[in-house]
Write a protein that holds these residues in place. Structure first.
Motif: not given
Length: 364
Positions: A203-210, A242-260
């Motif tokens: 949901e946070n990624i969707d919000k970021l995209m918005s 785009e750089t900040h989006i990539a960094n922010a999404v990457n940070s969240i995806n790293i957290s997702k990988e840990v939880l996954n």
């Protein structure tokens, strides 16, 4: 050797029903390691050493490996006599050596192998579980010594563990199965928790995209006023975004990988525990009880101590253009006094536009 290392790095440790080494589906005679991963019969021959088995997860299992039965319940078991040149269907099994024989060969087997007690030759397939006493190898096990954590027949317990408390195996198995059921409930609860956390990250990624779309629209509206130089700045701003989006999404995806990783581990344990319970193997419950409970306690502790910044990772994008935009407009309005023969100093515009910073506020 390097290619093997690269392959091992990408191996999925949580593939249910597959050998952790070769990734093939586990068949008969597979084993369970201390880390609860499964090793197939072929890999057991290759990987077992005097120092134990070093799993892909780096945990070393020492001593005798515990059997992991893969035969489905109620599956017809048809085996041929293992005596040389005999092709009759096996009707008997020697619990001492686990070999199967037809009726005539089963009578000859204890004669050839004098240390194999005829009393330990049972009808195959077994209607209930039998396991020879590891002490005397003459009777089947009946009791579990609570002090020594050993399974023995009643006679050996009386001779060697007389003063030790014990439990009847059927009682011990019932209690162990109840503990496994509790573990299943705990794993399911933890898994639901992990799924909720991952959903919040999505949901946070969707919000970021918005927010990204809104900022892009604001950038486009601002750039219309500033012509060629501002068009250049528009490209730069979007690249920064785009750089900040990539960094922010990457940070969240790293957290997702840990939880996954934790989720897949829990799903693996849930499937493995369910499999053991479904096979209804009394001795399997008892032998696996300690490593299961120890491993589940570690897994549960890891989930409970997931850092807050990993579990609740959030990111937000902020675009402040009002002040810099006003300065740009004021500078453009002052251009009327510039003499056409003089070089136009564009550094004023560049410095002003550079103040339109896209600021990521990660992990709020």
């Amino acid at each position: 050797m390097n290619s093997d290392n690269a392959k091992n790095k990408n191996v999925d440790l949580w593939s249910v029903g597959k050998c952790v080494f070769c990734k093939e589906k586990v068949e008969e005679d597979s084993k369970i390691l201390k880390c609860l991963h499964i090793i197939c019969k072929d890999c057991t021959k290759r990987e077992v050493t005097d120092l134990g088995v070093r799993c892909k997860c780096k945990i070393v299992t020492k001593g005798e490996l515990i059997d992991y039965s893969t035969e489905p319940l109620n599956k017809p078991q048809v085996k041929l006599c293992c005596e040389t040149y005999c092709q009759e269907i096996a009707k008997k099994i020697c619990l001492y050596c686990k070999s199967m024989y037809c009726k005539p060969c089963s009578k000859i087997h204890p004669i050839k192998n004098k240390d194999h007690d005829p009393a330990l030759i049972k009808t195959y397939p077994l209607k209930k579980e039998f396991l020879p006493c590891p002490k005397c190898m003459k009777k089947c096990v009946e009791l579990f010594c609570m002090k020594c954590l050993q399974i023995n027949c009643s006679l050996c317990h009386l001779l060697h563990h007389k003063k030790h408390n014990f439990k009847v195996l059927s009682t011990m198995a019932t209690e162990t199965k109840a503990e496994f059921q509790t573990l299943l409930i705990k794993i399911s609860k933890d898994n639901n928790n992990l799924k909720c956390r991952m959903r919040r990250l999505d949901e946070n990624i969707d919000k970021l995209m918005s927010e990204k779309k809104e900022i892009n629209d604001k950038i486009d509206k601002s750039i219309i006023v500033l012509h060629k130089e501002i068009d250049k700045r528009s490209f730069e701003l979007k690249k920064i975004l785009e750089t900040h989006i990539a960094n922010a999404v990457n940070s969240i995806n790293i957290s997702k990988e840990v939880l996954n990783g934790f989720k897949k581990e829990n799903e693996y344990y849930h499937s493995l525990t369910s499999s053991v319970i479904n096979h209804n193997k009394t001795f399997g419950y008892i032998q696996l009880s300690k490593i299961f409970k120890d491993k589940m306690a570690i897994a549960s502790s890891q989930i409970q101590h997931i850092p807050k910044e990993t579990a609740n990772c959030k990111a937000k994008l902020v675009y402040n253009d009002e002040h810099s935009m006003r300065k740009c407009v004021e500078a453009i309005q002052g251009m009327e006094n510039i003499i056409s023969s003089a070089a136009v100093n564009l550094s004023v515009f560049k410095n002003t536009v550079d103040s339109n910073n896209v600021v990521p506020l990660s992990e709020l």
